[in-house]
Scaffold this motif. Structure first.
Motif, mmCIF file in Angstrom:
data_model
loop_
_atom_site.group_PDB
_atom_site.id
_atom_site.type_symbol
_atom_site.label_atom_id
_atom_site.label_comp_id
_atom_site.label_asym_id
_atom_site.label_seq_id
_atom_site.Cartn_x
_atom_site.Cartn_y
_atom_site.Cartn_z
ATOM 1 N N SER A 29 0.832 -1.200 0.000
ATOM 2 C CA SER A 29 0.000 0.000 0.000
ATOM 3 C C SER A 29 0.870 1.255 0.000
ATOM 4 C CB SER A 29 -0.910 0.000 1.223
ATOM 5 O OG SER A 29 -0.138 0.193 2.398
ATOM 6 N N LEU A 30 0.269 2.337 -0.359
ATOM 7 C CA LEU A 30 0.986 3.612 -0.394
ATOM 8 C C LEU A 30 1.494 3.979 0.993
ATOM 9 C CD1 LEU A 30 1.898 6.075 -1.975
ATOM 10 C CD2 LEU A 30 -0.340 7.096 -1.553
ATOM 11 N N GLY A 31 0.739 3.642 2.032
ATOM 12 C CA GLY A 31 1.172 3.938 3.403
ATOM 13 C C GLY A 31 2.488 3.239 3.756
ATOM 14 N N GLY A 89 10.075 4.795 2.931
ATOM 15 C CA GLY A 89 10.870 5.929 2.461
ATOM 16 C C GLY A 89 11.349 6.811 3.595
ATOM 17 N N LEU A 90 10.485 7.045 4.565
ATOM 18 C CA LEU A 90 10.884 7.848 5.727
ATOM 19 C C LEU A 90 11.968 7.144 6.540
ATOM 20 C CD1 LEU A 90 7.416 9.202 6.900
ATOM 21 C CD2 LEU A 90 9.303 10.517 5.895
#
Length: 68
Positions: A3-5, A11-12
């Motif tokens: 999912s995008l989440g 990435g963070l």
């Protein structure tokens, strides 16, 4: 597909790790080791050890719990 989440969280975490380690894994592994930087040698060793632990956990521990 994730999912995008999950992609945003990943990435963070990569950005945080890059900041914490004073450079990225490739920079330490390629440029730092070629310059015989002690910081890069230690950082690369830590990266590789952490990767080995994660592979072991995901292949042997988490699969035993049914999370694949």
């Amino acid at each position: 597909p994730r999912s995008l989440g999950w992609i945003l969280v990943a990435g963070l975490l990569v950005g945080f790790g890059t900041r914490l380690g004073n450079g990225c894994t490739s920079g330490h592994g390629v440029c730092g080791i070629s310059r015989s930087s002690v910081r890069s040698l230690v950082a690369t060793g830590v990266f590789m050890a952490a990767a080995a632990v994660v592979v072991f956990l995901t292949r042997h521990v988490f699969t035993a719990w049914g999370a694949d």
